[in-house]
Design a protein around this motif. Structure first.
Motif, short mmCIF file in Angstrom:
data_model
loop_
_atom_site.label_atom_id
_atom_site.label_comp_id
_atom_site.label_asym_id
_atom_site.label_seq_id
_atom_site.Cartn_x
_atom_site.Cartn_y
_atom_site.Cartn_z
N ASP A 16 0.28 -7.54 36.16
CA ASP A 16 -0.27 -6.46 35.34
C ASP A 16 -1.70 -6.12 35.76
N ALA A 17 -2.49 -7.15 36.00
CA ALA A 17 -3.89 -6.93 36.40
C ALA A 17 -3.98 -6.21 37.73
N ILE A 18 -3.16 -6.59 38.68
CA ILE A 18 -3.16 -5.93 39.99
C ILE A 18 -2.78 -4.46 39.82
N ALA A 19 -1.79 -4.17 39.00
CA ALA A 19 -1.38 -2.79 38.76
C ALA A 19 -2.53 -1.98 38.14
N ILE A 20 -3.27 -2.58 37.22
CA ILE A 20 -4.41 -1.90 36.59
C ILE A 20 -5.49 -1.62 37.62
N ILE A 21 -5.80 -2.62 38.43
CA ILE A 21 -6.84 -2.45 39.46
C ILE A 21 -6.41 -1.37 40.47
N GLN A 22 -5.15 -1.37 40.86
CA GLN A 22 -4.65 -0.36 41.79
C GLN A 22 -4.73 1.03 41.16
N MET A 23 -4.47 1.14 39.87
CA MET A 23 -4.57 2.42 39.16
C MET A 23 -6.01 2.93 39.21
N LEU A 24 -6.97 2.02 38.99
CA LEU A 24 -8.38 2.41 39.02
C LEU A 24 -8.84 2.80 40.42
N SER A 29 -13.65 4.21 44.83
CA SER A 29 -13.50 3.70 46.19
C SER A 29 -13.89 2.22 46.24
N PHE A 30 -12.89 1.36 46.38
CA PHE A 30 -13.13 -0.07 46.52
C PHE A 30 -11.93 -0.73 47.18
N LYS A 31 -12.18 -1.89 47.72
CA LYS A 31 -11.13 -2.69 48.36
C LYS A 31 -10.70 -3.79 47.40
N ILE A 32 -9.42 -4.05 47.32
CA ILE A 32 -8.88 -5.12 46.48
C ILE A 32 -8.62 -6.34 47.37
N ILE A 33 -9.18 -7.47 46.96
CA ILE A 33 -8.93 -8.72 47.66
C ILE A 33 -8.27 -9.67 46.68
N GLU A 34 -7.03 -10.02 46.95
CA GLU A 34 -6.30 -10.94 46.08
C GLU A 34 -6.40 -12.35 46.65
N LYS A 35 -6.78 -13.29 45.79
CA LYS A 35 -6.90 -14.68 46.21
C LYS A 35 -6.00 -15.55 45.33
N ASP A 36 -5.04 -16.20 45.96
CA ASP A 36 -4.12 -17.09 45.27
C ASP A 36 -4.84 -18.42 45.03
N ILE A 61 -15.86 -10.39 35.77
CA ILE A 61 -15.89 -9.26 34.84
C ILE A 61 -14.94 -9.50 33.68
N GLN A 62 -13.74 -9.95 33.99
CA GLN A 62 -12.73 -10.22 32.96
C GLN A 62 -11.75 -11.26 33.46
N TYR A 63 -11.05 -11.86 32.51
CA TYR A 63 -9.97 -12.78 32.85
C TYR A 63 -8.93 -12.74 31.75
N GLY A 64 -7.73 -13.23 32.08
CA GLY A 64 -6.63 -13.19 31.11
C GLY A 64 -6.04 -11.80 31.06
N ILE A 65 -5.99 -11.23 29.87
CA ILE A 65 -5.48 -9.86 29.71
C ILE A 65 -6.60 -8.91 30.12
N ILE A 66 -6.33 -8.09 31.12
CA ILE A 66 -7.34 -7.22 31.71
C ILE A 66 -7.36 -5.86 31.01
N ASP A 67 -8.57 -5.41 30.65
CA ASP A 67 -8.78 -4.13 29.99
C ASP A 67 -9.27 -3.11 31.02
N PRO A 68 -8.48 -2.08 31.31
CA PRO A 68 -8.88 -1.12 32.34
C PRO A 68 -10.17 -0.39 32.01
N VAL A 69 -10.43 -0.13 30.73
CA VAL A 69 -11.65 0.58 30.34
C VAL A 69 -12.88 -0.26 30.68
N ALA A 70 -12.83 -1.54 30.39
CA ALA A 70 -13.96 -2.43 30.69
C ALA A 70 -14.19 -2.54 32.19
N ILE A 71 -13.13 -2.62 32.97
CA ILE A 71 -13.27 -2.70 34.42
C ILE A 71 -13.86 -1.40 34.95
N GLU A 72 -13.38 -0.27 34.45
CA GLU A 72 -13.90 1.01 34.92
C GLU A 72 -15.39 1.16 34.59
N GLU A 73 -15.82 0.71 33.43
CA GLU A 73 -17.24 0.76 33.07
C GLU A 73 -18.07 -0.04 34.07
#
Length: 80
Positions: A16-24, A29-36, A61-73
């Motif tokens: 869910d978090a990855i989908a939110i970040i991809q939506m934003l 303009s930013f690069k997504i780096i996923e770290k397992d 910035i956030q953890y657990g359930i990710i809020d797209p509004v907070a990330i966008e801010e």
């Protein structure tokens, strides 16, 4: 700019978090780096019960359930 997202396999919240970040990414303009976290003992110890964890410029910035509004801010703050 880069957004780092700490995840692990078979993690619905991480998906869910990855989908939110991809939506934003459509509006910013930013690069997504996923770290397992399971590939690094330090990450597992640090973030094991917190994932997913979203980090921008070294700041969690956030953890657990990710809020797209907070990330966008935060994105707007770091891009200015």
């Amino acid at each position: 700019m880069e957004i780092i997202i700490y995840t692990r396999k078979q993690c619905p919240l991480c998906e869910d978090a990855i989908a939110i970040i991809q939506m934003l990414q459509k509006d910013h303009s930013f690069k997504i780096i996923e770290k397992d976290i399971e590939t690094n003992d330090e990450w597992t110890e640090k973030y094991g019960i917190m994932i997913p964890v979203v980090e921008i410029k070294g700041e969690v910035i956030q953890y657990g359930i990710i809020d797209p509004v907070a990330i966008e801010e935060r994105l707007r703050k770091h891009m200015n």
